[in-house]
Design an enzyme around this catalytic site. Structure first.
Site, PDB file in Angstrom:
ATOM      1  N   GLU A 277       0.821  -1.210   0.000  1.00 26.36           N
ATOM      2  CA  GLU A 277       0.000   0.000   0.000  1.00 26.36           C
ATOM      3  C   GLU A 277       0.861   1.269   0.000  1.00 26.36           C
ATOM      4  O   GLU A 277       0.562   2.245  -0.708  1.00 26.36           O
ATOM      5  CB  GLU A 277      -0.942  -0.004   1.210  1.00 26.36           C
ATOM      6  CG  GLU A 277      -2.083   0.982   1.118  1.00 26.36           C
ATOM      7  CD  GLU A 277      -3.139   0.698   2.166  1.00 26.36           C
ATOM      8  OE1 GLU A 277      -4.268   0.335   1.783  1.00 26.36           O
ATOM      9  OE2 GLU A 277      -2.847   0.840   3.363  1.00 26.36           O
ATOM     10  N   GLU A 280       2.356   1.636  -3.411  1.00 24.17           N
ATOM     11  CA  GLU A 280       1.294   2.008  -4.347  1.00 24.17           C
ATOM     12  C   GLU A 280       0.962   3.499  -4.197  1.00 24.17           C
ATOM     13  O   GLU A 280       0.788   4.216  -5.192  1.00 24.17           O
ATOM     14  CB  GLU A 280       0.038   1.174  -4.092  1.00 24.17           C
ATOM     15  CG  GLU A 280      -1.127   1.538  -5.012  1.00 24.17           C
ATOM     16  CD  GLU A 280      -2.428   0.868  -4.617  1.00 24.17           C
ATOM     17  OE1 GLU A 280      -3.423   1.039  -5.363  1.00 24.17           O
ATOM     18  OE2 GLU A 280      -2.470   0.194  -3.564  1.00 24.17           O
ATOM     19  N   CYS A 299      -8.269  -1.743   3.580  1.00 20.45           N
ATOM     20  CA  CYS A 299      -8.157  -2.943   4.420  1.00 20.45           C
ATOM     21  C   CYS A 299      -9.405  -3.206   5.257  1.00 20.45           C
ATOM     22  O   CYS A 299      -9.540  -4.273   5.843  1.00 20.45           O
ATOM     23  CB  CYS A 299      -6.931  -2.851   5.319  1.00 20.45           C
ATOM     24  SG  CYS A 299      -6.889  -1.385   6.339  1.00 20.45           S
ATOM     25  N   SER A 319      -7.200   1.987  -2.647  1.00 20.33           N
ATOM     26  CA  SER A 319      -5.989   1.206  -2.882  1.00 20.33           C
ATOM     27  C   SER A 319      -6.397  -0.165  -3.400  1.00 20.33           C
ATOM     28  O   SER A 319      -7.395  -0.746  -2.954  1.00 20.33           O
ATOM     29  CB  SER A 319      -5.202   1.049  -1.581  1.00 20.33           C
ATOM     30  OG  SER A 319      -4.238   0.018  -1.695  1.00 20.33           O
ATOM     31  N   LYS A 358     -15.790  -9.195   7.672  1.00 19.83           N
ATOM     32  CA  LYS A 358     -14.784 -10.130   7.163  1.00 19.83           C
ATOM     33  C   LYS A 358     -15.432 -11.429   6.685  1.00 19.83           C
ATOM     34  O   LYS A 358     -14.878 -12.120   5.820  1.00 19.83           O
ATOM     35  CB  LYS A 358     -13.748 -10.437   8.238  1.00 19.83           C
ATOM     36  CG  LYS A 358     -12.814  -9.275   8.594  1.00 19.83           C
ATOM     37  CD  LYS A 358     -11.845  -8.969   7.478  1.00 19.83           C
ATOM     38  CE  LYS A 358     -10.864  -7.875   7.868  1.00 19.83           C
ATOM     39  NZ  LYS A 358      -9.992  -7.501   6.732  1.00 19.83           N
ATOM     40  N   GLU A 361     -16.140 -10.661   3.224  1.00 19.86           N
ATOM     41  CA  GLU A 361     -14.947 -10.401   2.425  1.00 19.86           C
ATOM     42  C   GLU A 361     -14.329 -11.689   1.879  1.00 19.86           C
ATOM     43  O   GLU A 361     -13.719 -11.679   0.800  1.00 19.86           O
ATOM     44  CB  GLU A 361     -13.909  -9.647   3.260  1.00 19.86           C
ATOM     45  CG  GLU A 361     -12.697  -9.184   2.473  1.00 19.86           C
ATOM     46  CD  GLU A 361     -11.647  -8.520   3.347  1.00 19.86           C
ATOM     47  OE1 GLU A 361     -10.790  -7.810   2.794  1.00 19.86           O
ATOM     48  OE2 GLU A 361     -11.667  -8.730   4.576  1.00 19.86           O
ATOM     49  N   GLU A 365     -12.556 -14.021  -4.776  1.00 25.25           N
ATOM     50  CA  GLU A 365     -11.981 -15.186  -5.447  1.00 25.25           C
ATOM     51  C   GLU A 365     -10.464 -15.082  -5.572  1.00 25.25           C
ATOM     52  O   GLU A 365      -9.901 -13.991  -5.610  1.00 25.25           O
ATOM     53  CB  GLU A 365     -12.604 -15.353  -6.838  1.00 25.25           C
ATOM     54  CG  GLU A 365     -14.088 -15.723  -6.803  1.00 25.25           C
ATOM     55  CD  GLU A 365     -14.665 -15.892  -8.190  1.00 25.25           C
ATOM     56  OE1 GLU A 365     -14.205 -15.186  -9.110  1.00 25.25           O
ATOM     57  OE2 GLU A 365     -15.577 -16.728  -8.364  1.00 25.25           O
ATOM     58  N   CYS A 508     -10.592  -1.385  14.362  1.00 23.30           N
ATOM     59  CA  CYS A 508     -10.895  -2.813  14.544  1.00 23.30           C
ATOM     60  C   CYS A 508     -11.072  -3.200  16.012  1.00 23.30           C
ATOM     61  O   CYS A 508     -11.794  -4.142  16.322  1.00 23.30           O
ATOM     62  CB  CYS A 508      -9.795  -3.669  13.940  1.00 23.30           C
ATOM     63  SG  CYS A 508      -9.504  -3.353  12.191  1.00 23.30           S
TER      64      CYS A 508
END
Length: 596
Positions: A277, A280, A299, A319, A358, A361, A365, A508
């Protein structure tokens, strides 16, 4: 100051203070069910009634202010009788099968009934049944709902999503998904704040513990478990463990005793996320791609669901880096599987997370070689993990301190603070500073982005200059705060280069999958614990993690390489969220499927 008497105790209280607050300051707790300070002060349950000398009718303590000369009784015979009848009426519309409820022992209604010595329900049982998709990560049991309206208020005021609403009138008043939508059709972020603020078991996460037990029992599966940074701050709260005794190393021991083959710390892949990240961001920044809109962190899956439903035109500014959980899963089914001589499909990848979103999430795939599947196979919340410890009859006091398995055992303090709001930004800036300046910054150089108090507004702004580059950043937690921040960006009132968003207030550590404490918000204290761990870590920078360096040298080559992009990054346009619904002038959802 106002002088009054409560239960024969003379006290002084500030003007405009409620009777409930004044009583609590004097050490006199008043029972309540629906009350949430500053959020739900509507006296819907009427459990908090008190007797006021000179008045025939009882009054509610949560929304009536103190007055000079008041004489109040919080537990008189009249109050006790009324309170018992109120709770009995609520119980008559509540499924009282406590033995099979995940909130048994941690339920406000159950506590009230026990304290009032209610052993019989005088009224006829009338339970409401609403169908629900049990495959959805968020489960609502209408038979347990007490119509306290907390979920409505939390979703409206803290998260600004208005997923829940009242419907019906009189005795038929109930709560449902707004706009006559199913929960799958709604623009729910799956933050889980409605779960953690529900006083009973009407709202909960989908229980996936049996998936774990089946995998452990399967001789063909290698069960690999990762533990998120925020878990170490909270898992011991309902197990009678002090914070200093509830280490992540004891979590590893518990998982090994349950049958896990390998255990790791997600802080390792948080370091990996920072590498991807941060580089990036620097690439986008240097190319001038952030002149109009910032790069947003990606995230937090609750935030990703939010931006997709509320601001879909901004999705390209996310991102492309996967979350630490998903990155770890991808590494497990590629590099790690090869190292231990297994096929990706032989790996059963589990994550212990503080988050409900999550669970959604993991539908992302993964394609690697001939493997077509998913990065992750199972997500368990902190609460599910605690229930598993109990179901496995593991005594917390017998747990030992063990290290995570080799190969990915190193983790920096920067990865650990991912669990607190501002932690992702601070960790990324530490590495971005190194990439720009060629040397490490002081570890606390960017601590201005931390949440510094319980009363923090939820949005933090800061500016830094690195080699003549001016960086404007912002950090927000809670989706109502996020909405205000994005609206200011959209209106041209604010400009940032890099923005961190966490859906849950405090990050979190305050996630929707964390242990529930009635009336207490512990995100700030939990976050402070992560910063304490970081400050005492020998390793403070993600780019100095030796296991991360080895992973790049042996597999990914460098951050944002072709292989890194194929495994550690994602296309945010592969899947869509239900869009934010249209609303009429009164704020009610217009359900277009019923429009002619």
């Amino acid at each position: 100051m106002v002088n009054l008497t409560i239960d024969n105790i003379k006290i002084s209280a500030n003007e405009n203070m409620t009777i409930m607050e004044a009583a609590e300051n004097a050490g006199i707790p008043i029972p309540r069910l629906c009350f949430l300070k500053g959020i739900n002060e509507i006296a819907a349950c009427r459990v908090c009634v008190v007797e006021l000398e000179g008045k025939e009718k009882l009054i509610t303590a949560c929304n009536n202010s103190v007055e000079e000369g008041m004489v109040v009784y919080t537990n008189s015979p009249k109050v006790r009788l009324d309170r018992r009848r109120t709770v009995q009426m609520i119980l008559s519309q509540h499924d009282c099968k406590c033995a099979t409820c995940v909130r048994s022992g941690n339920c406000t209604l159950q506590t009230l009934a026990n304290e009032l010595n209610i052993q019989d329900i005088l009224y006829e049982e009338q339970l409401e049944y609403q169908p629900w998709d049990k495959k959805f990560p968020l489960i609502r049991d209408s038979k347990k709902c007490v119509k306290c309206m907390r979920c409505i208020q939390v979703c409206d005021k803290i998260q600004s999503l208005n997923i829940w609403e009242l419907e019906g009138t009189g005795a038929r008043t109930t709560i449902n998904v707004s706009g006559s939508r199913t929960i799958a059709e709604a623009d729910c972020s799956l933050c889980g704040q409605c779960i953690t603020h529900c006083p009973v078991g009407a709202l909960r996460e989908r229980d996936d513990t049996e998936k774990f037990w089946r995998a452990v029992a399967d001789p063909d599966k290698v069960v690999v478990v990762q533990v998120a940074p925020a878990i170490r701050t909270a898992w011991g709260e309902h197990l009678g463990l002090d914070l200093k005794d509830a280490s992540v190393n004891k979590i590893f021991d518990a998982l090994k005793r349950m049958g896990a083959d390998y255990v790791f710390d997600t802080s390792f892949s948080a370091d990996l996320t920072i590498m991807e990240e941060a580089y990036e961001f620097l690439e986008r920044f240097s190319k001038g791609e952030l002149k109009d809109k910032p790069m947003f962190t990606s995230c937090c899956p609750g935030w990703v669901r939010f931006i997709k439903s509320q601001y879909p035109h901004l999705v390209s500014h996310l991102s492309s880096a996967k979350s630490p959980m998903q990155m770890f899963g991808a590494v497990m089914k590629s590099y790690f599987a090869e190292k231990i001589g297994k096929k990706p499909e032989d790996i059963f990848s589990v994550a212990i997370m503080p988050c409900v979103a999550k669970k959604s999430e993991i539908d992302m795939e993964l394609f690697y070689g001939e493997y077509a599947g998913h990065d992750m196979d199972c997500v368990l919340t902190t609460r599910e993990f605690v229930r598993m410890i109990k179901s496995a009859h593991i005594l917390p006091k017998t747990l030992k301190e063990i290290e995570p398995d080799n190969l990915f055992s190193d983790a920096s303090g920067a990865g650990i603070i991912f669990g607190a709001t501002g932690g992702v930004m601070e960790a990324a800036l530490r590495t971005a500073y190194y990439a720009i300046m060629g040397e490490n910054c002081p570890p606390e150089a960017f601590k201005v982005v931390r949440n510094s108090s319980q009363e923090e507004s939820g949005v933090i702004e800061a500016s830094f200059t690195l080699k003549e580059n001016n960086l404007n950043i912002a950090v927000a937690s809670g989706l109502a705060n996020t909405r205000r921040l994005i609206d200011s960006i959209e209106a041209g009132e604010k400009h940032y280069d890099f923005v961190e968003i966490m859906a849950c207030p405090g990050g979190c550590v305050g996630g929707g999958g964390q242990p529930i404490h009635e009336g207490c918000e512990l995100a700030f204290e939990r976050g402070q614990n992560l910063y304490f761990i970081d400050s005492n870590s020998k390793l403070r920078y993600s780019h100095e993690n030796k296991d991360i360096k080895a992973l790049y040298e042996n597999f990914f080559e460098k951050p944002n390489s072709h292989k890194a992009h194929s495994l550690l990054h994602t296309d945010h346009f592969v899947w869509e969220m239900p869009r934010s619904p249209k609303r009429d002038r009164k704020g009610y959802v217009i359900n277009e499927k019923f429009q002619s």
